[in-house]
Design a protein around this motif. Structure first.
Motif, PDB file in Angstrom:
ATOM      1  N   GLY A  10       9.850   1.804 -60.197  1.00  0.00           N
ATOM      2  CA  GLY A  10       9.685   0.491 -61.009  1.00  0.00           C
ATOM      3  C   GLY A  10       8.179   0.014 -61.180  1.00  0.00           C
ATOM      4  N   THR A  11       7.496   1.163 -61.132  1.00  0.00           N
ATOM      5  CA  THR A  11       5.920   0.989 -61.679  1.00  0.00           C
ATOM      6  C   THR A  11       5.467   2.025 -62.561  1.00  0.00           C
ATOM      7  OG1 THR A  11       4.893   2.323 -59.836  1.00  0.00           O
ATOM      8  CG2 THR A  11       5.550   0.192 -59.241  1.00  0.00           C
ATOM      9  N   ASP A  12       4.368   2.156 -62.986  1.00  0.00           N
ATOM     10  CA  ASP A  12       3.712   3.471 -63.479  1.00  0.00           C
ATOM     11  C   ASP A  12       2.605   4.032 -62.640  1.00  0.00           C
ATOM     12  OD1 ASP A  12       1.728   1.626 -63.660  1.00  0.00           O
ATOM     13  OD2 ASP A  12       1.473   1.641 -66.069  1.00  0.00           O
ATOM     14  N   LEU A  13       2.771   3.587 -61.374  1.00  0.00           N
ATOM     15  CA  LEU A  13       2.040   4.126 -60.513  1.00  0.00           C
ATOM     16  C   LEU A  13       2.382   5.821 -60.006  1.00  0.00           C
ATOM     17  CD1 LEU A  13       1.304   1.194 -58.021  1.00  0.00           C
ATOM     18  CD2 LEU A  13      -0.234   2.238 -60.026  1.00  0.00           C
ATOM     19  N   LYS A  14       1.595   6.662 -59.686  1.00  0.00           N
ATOM     20  CA  LYS A  14       1.701   7.746 -59.440  1.00  0.00           C
ATOM     21  C   LYS A  14       0.602   8.157 -58.123  1.00  0.00           C
ATOM     22  CE  LYS A  14       4.084  10.735 -62.942  1.00  0.00           C
ATOM     23  NZ  LYS A  14       4.093  11.690 -63.781  1.00  0.00           N
ATOM     24  N   LEU A  15       1.212   7.875 -56.775  1.00  0.00           N
ATOM     25  CA  LEU A  15      -0.183   8.131 -55.984  1.00  0.00           C
ATOM     26  C   LEU A  15      -0.190   9.605 -55.376  1.00  0.00           C
ATOM     27  CD1 LEU A  15       0.890   4.941 -53.695  1.00  0.00           C
ATOM     28  CD2 LEU A  15      -0.451   5.209 -55.767  1.00  0.00           C
ATOM     29  N   LEU A  83      -5.271   0.370 -53.378  1.00  0.00           N
ATOM     30  CA  LEU A  83      -4.115  -0.575 -52.699  1.00  0.00           C
ATOM     31  C   LEU A  83      -4.925  -1.328 -51.495  1.00  0.00           C
ATOM     32  CD1 LEU A  83      -3.041   2.066 -53.899  1.00  0.00           C
ATOM     33  CD2 LEU A  83      -1.714   2.297 -51.725  1.00  0.00           C
ATOM     34  N   THR A  84      -4.931  -2.612 -51.508  1.00  0.00           N
ATOM     35  CA  THR A  84      -5.252  -3.411 -50.415  1.00  0.00           C
ATOM     36  C   THR A  84      -4.402  -4.684 -49.961  1.00  0.00           C
ATOM     37  OG1 THR A  84      -7.282  -4.455 -49.610  1.00  0.00           O
ATOM     38  CG2 THR A  84      -6.452  -5.183 -51.951  1.00  0.00           C
ATOM     39  N   LYS A  85      -4.788  -5.321 -49.369  1.00  0.00           N
ATOM     40  CA  LYS A  85      -3.897  -6.217 -48.416  1.00  0.00           C
ATOM     41  C   LYS A  85      -4.268  -7.529 -48.356  1.00  0.00           C
ATOM     42  CE  LYS A  85      -2.790  -2.147 -45.582  1.00  0.00           C
ATOM     43  NZ  LYS A  85      -4.045  -1.402 -45.525  1.00  0.00           N
ATOM     44  N   PHE A  86      -3.335  -8.491 -47.983  1.00  0.00           N
ATOM     45  CA  PHE A  86      -3.732  -9.879 -47.436  1.00  0.00           C
ATOM     46  C   PHE A  86      -3.122 -10.273 -46.329  1.00  0.00           C
ATOM     47  CE2 PHE A  86      -0.363 -10.024 -50.355  1.00  0.00           C
ATOM     48  CZ  PHE A  86       0.521 -11.175 -49.843  1.00  0.00           C
ATOM     49  N   TYR A 137      -8.851  -5.706 -61.004  1.00  0.00           N
ATOM     50  CA  TYR A 137      -7.394  -5.810 -60.722  1.00  0.00           C
ATOM     51  C   TYR A 137      -7.041  -4.997 -59.590  1.00  0.00           C
ATOM     52  CZ  TYR A 137      -6.989  -1.382 -63.163  1.00  0.00           C
ATOM     53  OH  TYR A 137      -7.033   0.152 -63.711  1.00  0.00           O
ATOM     54  N   ILE A 138      -6.042  -5.109 -58.858  1.00  0.00           N
ATOM     55  CA  ILE A 138      -5.489  -4.296 -57.803  1.00  0.00           C
ATOM     56  C   ILE A 138      -4.397  -3.852 -58.233  1.00  0.00           C
ATOM     57  CG2 ILE A 138      -4.705  -4.579 -55.379  1.00  0.00           C
ATOM     58  CD1 ILE A 138      -7.017  -6.975 -55.057  1.00  0.00           C
ATOM     59  N   ASP A 139      -4.083  -2.469 -57.699  1.00  0.00           N
ATOM     60  CA  ASP A 139      -2.844  -1.796 -58.282  1.00  0.00           C
ATOM     61  C   ASP A 139      -1.873  -1.986 -57.344  1.00  0.00           C
ATOM     62  OD1 ASP A 139      -3.647   0.039 -60.590  1.00  0.00           O
ATOM     63  OD2 ASP A 139      -5.440   0.379 -58.817  1.00  0.00           O
ATOM     64  N   LEU A 140      -1.974  -2.354 -56.161  1.00  0.00           N
ATOM     65  CA  LEU A 140      -0.883  -2.608 -55.131  1.00  0.00           C
ATOM     66  C   LEU A 140      -1.388  -3.434 -54.098  1.00  0.00           C
ATOM     67  CD1 LEU A 140       2.177  -2.027 -54.192  1.00  0.00           C
ATOM     68  CD2 LEU A 140       1.105  -0.230 -52.791  1.00  0.00           C
ATOM     69  N   TYR A 141      -0.840  -4.780 -54.386  1.00  0.00           N
ATOM     70  CA  TYR A 141      -1.358  -5.561 -53.217  1.00  0.00           C
ATOM     71  C   TYR A 141      -0.175  -6.030 -52.075  1.00  0.00           C
ATOM     72  CZ  TYR A 141      -4.340  -9.814 -52.377  1.00  0.00           C
ATOM     73  OH  TYR A 141      -5.139 -10.800 -51.698  1.00  0.00           O
ATOM     74  N   GLN A 142      -0.699  -5.747 -50.767  1.00  0.00           N
ATOM     75  CA  GLN A 142       0.401  -5.999 -49.884  1.00  0.00           C
ATOM     76  C   GLN A 142       0.233  -6.699 -48.642  1.00  0.00           C
ATOM     77  OE1 GLN A 142       0.488  -1.307 -48.872  1.00  0.00           O
ATOM     78  NE2 GLN A 142      -1.366  -1.818 -49.817  1.00  0.00           N
ATOM     79  N   ILE A 143       1.161  -7.548 -48.409  1.00  0.00           N
ATOM     80  CA  ILE A 143       0.916  -8.522 -47.262  1.00  0.00           C
ATOM     81  C   ILE A 143       0.910  -7.571 -45.838  1.00  0.00           C
ATOM     82  CG2 ILE A 143       3.579  -8.868 -47.064  1.00  0.00           C
ATOM     83  CD1 ILE A 143       2.763 -11.768 -45.865  1.00  0.00           C
ATOM     84  N   VAL A 168      -3.337  -8.607 -60.026  1.00  0.00           N
ATOM     85  CA  VAL A 168      -2.616  -7.762 -59.293  1.00  0.00           C
ATOM     86  C   VAL A 168      -1.470  -7.036 -60.098  1.00  0.00           C
ATOM     87  CG1 VAL A 168      -0.539  -7.650 -57.603  1.00  0.00           C
ATOM     88  CG2 VAL A 168      -3.050  -8.770 -57.127  1.00  0.00           C
ATOM     89  N   ARG A 169      -0.946  -5.714 -60.066  1.00  0.00           N
ATOM     90  CA  ARG A 169      -0.242  -5.066 -60.928  1.00  0.00           C
ATOM     91  C   ARG A 169       1.043  -5.140 -60.178  1.00  0.00           C
ATOM     92  NH1 ARG A 169      -1.676   0.401 -62.543  1.00  0.00           N
ATOM     93  NH2 ARG A 169      -0.224  -0.149 -64.401  1.00  0.00           N
ATOM     94  N   TYR A 170       1.311  -4.774 -58.850  1.00  0.00           N
ATOM     95  CA  TYR A 170       2.424  -4.773 -58.359  1.00  0.00           C
ATOM     96  C   TYR A 170       2.491  -5.127 -56.832  1.00  0.00           C
ATOM     97  CZ  TYR A 170       3.360  -1.436 -62.079  1.00  0.00           C
ATOM     98  OH  TYR A 170       3.212  -0.950 -63.376  1.00  0.00           O
ATOM     99  N   ALA A 171       3.161  -5.473 -56.236  1.00  0.00           N
ATOM    100  CA  ALA A 171       3.592  -6.291 -55.111  1.00  0.00           C
ATOM    101  C   ALA A 171       4.318  -5.208 -54.163  1.00  0.00           C
ATOM    102  CB  ALA A 171       4.477  -7.613 -55.093  1.00  0.00           C
TER     103      ALA A 171
END
Length: 331
Positions: A10-15, A83-86, A137-143, A168-171
Motif C-alpha cells: 500500500g506504499t512505495d516504501l522499501k525498508l 520513521l517516527t512516532k507521536f 516530511y515523515i515517511d511513516l508516522y506511528q502512534i 506525513v506520507r503513511y500512517a
C-alpha cells in the motif's frame, strides 16, 4: 554484503530488513550514550545500506530525533526513510491524556510520561519532529501506544490531515492489538504495526501476526534482541549503569538469565559455523520469521551498527530454522 529490502504494501516504501532503532541514541532509559558515537552509528548503518531509521520524540525528550536529523543531514532525503512516532508526551497539556509511567529526563529530573493523541497535540508533535529531524516530511508516522483517553477518530483524522498536507506520507501504529488495528483501519489506511517480538517474546504470533498476514500489513519488530539479553553478553548478577531501565526488566532476573543463556549455548555452535555472532543469528532468524517484515536493531556506536547490518549475510536453511524453533525457550 548486500542489504535486503522489503516493500510495505500500500506504499512505495522499501525498508531495509535491518532498520536502525534509535531509542538508545537518545540516552533515555539506557544509560548514557555519547552523541558523536550515536551519529557515527547511524552513518555507519547507512553506509551499509540501512535506509530506514526509527525514532520517537520521547526518546531523550527530543534528543534522539535531533541526533537522527544531524546524522542524515548529508544524505539525499529520498535515500532514507524516517520513521517516527507521536502520542507519548512528557509535556502534555495539563489535564490531558492518561498517565503511563514515571521517568526521569536526561538531567535526572522526574517526569511523568503521558499517553495523549488529541488532534492539536498530534499536529504540534509532528511540527516539532519535522524541525528536530530537519526535514519537511515523515515517511511513516506511528502512534506510539494506544490512547484510550482520546477517540480514535480524532487521532487518525489528525494524521489524515497531515498526510493531505504532505507532512506525513503513511500512517502506522505501534503496540496495537489486532482488534485495535482493525478499528483504526476503518478511519485511515494503516500500513504497519511496530510491536515487540523476539525469540523469547513471541506473544504476537497468536493474533497480531495472523491478522497482519491476512490483511497485508507490515510488522516492524522492535526489541528483537530483547534489549540486549539475546546477545549472550548479559549474565546473572549483571550490574546496569544508573538510569538503565533494563535493571527492572522481567527478562533480566537471574532466574530468567539462566534459562536464556542455556538456550543461547545451544545456538552458539550454529552461530560459529556461520562465522556470525549470536546477535547476528538472532536478527537473521527474526527477519525470516513468517509475518515479520523488518527488525529494528539499536546501536550505541559504529561497530555495533556495522555488526547488526551484517546479519543479512547469514543464510539459514529449513533444518537450521527448525533446530532453533525446537529449542525456543518459554520465559
Amino acid at each position: 554484503m548486500t542489504m535486503e529490502y522489503r516493500h510495505i504494501a500500500g506504499t512505495d516504501l522499501k525498508l531495509s530488513v535491518i532498520t536502525f532503532g534509535s531509542w538508545a541514541a537518545g540516552s533515555w532509559m539506557w544509560g548514557k550514550t555519547d552523541r558523536n558515537d550515536a551519529i557515527a552509528a547511524i552513518r555507519a548503518a547507512c553506509d551499509l545500506g540501512v535506509t530506514s531509521i526509527d525514532t520517537a520524540p520521547v526518546y531523550g525528550q527530543g534528543d534522539s530525533e535531533n541526533i537522527v536529523g544531524e546524522a542524515i543531514s548529508g544524505i539525499s532525503r529520498d535515500k532514507v526513510q524516517i520513521l517516527t512516532k507521536f502520542g507519548l508526551r512528557w509535556d502534555a497539556p495539563e489535564g490531558k491524556g492518561k498517565f503511563f509511567f514515571k521517568s526521569q529526563d536526561n538531567d535526572g529530573k522526574p517526569i511523568d510520561i503521558v499517553r495523549y493523541a488529541g488532534k492539536e497535540s498530534v499536529i504540534a508533535e509532528c511540527e516539532a519532529s519535522l524541525k528536530r529531524l530537519k526535514t519537511d516530511y515523515i515517511d511513516l508516522y506511528q502512534i506510539h501506544w494506544p490512547d484510550k483517553s482520546t477517540p480514535m477518530e480524532e487521532t487518525f483524522d489528525a494524521v489524515g490531515r497531515l498526510i493531505e498536507q504532505g507532512k506525513v506520507r503513511y500512517a502506522g501504529v505501534s503496540n496495537y492489538t489486532a482488534a485495535q488495528m482493525a478499528e483504526a483501519e476503518k478511519i485511515l489506511p494503516i500500513v504497519s504495526n511496530q510491536i515487540p517480538f523476539s525469540m523469547i517474546n513471541r506473544g504476537i504470533e497468536a493474533e497480531t501476526v495472523p491478522y497482519c498476514i491476512e490483511h497485508n500489513k507490515a510488522i516492524l519488530a522492535y526489541s528483537p534482541l530483547e534489549r540486549g539479553v539475546l546477545t549472550g553478553k548479559i549474565k546473572p548478577g549483571h550490574v546496569f549503569a544508573e538510569g538503565d531501565h533494563r535493571a527492572d526488566y522481567r527478562f533480566y532476573t537471574d532466574e530468567n538469565l539462566v534459562k536464556i543463556n542455556a538456550f543461547l549455548e545451544k545456538l552458539k555452535p550454529l552461530a560459529e559455523a556461520k562465522n556470525a555472532t549470536l546477535a547476528q543469528l538472532v536478527l537473521r532468524w527474526t527477519i525470516d520469521r513468517p509475518g515479520i517484515t523488518i527488525a529494528l536493531a539499536g546501536a550505541r556506536n559504529a561497530a555495533q551498527a556495522t555488526a547488526n547490518a551484517h546479519a543479512v549475510d547469514i543464510a539459514l536453511d529449513p533444518d537450521e530454522i527448525a533446530f532453533i524453533d525446537e529449542n525456543l525457550p518459554e520465559i
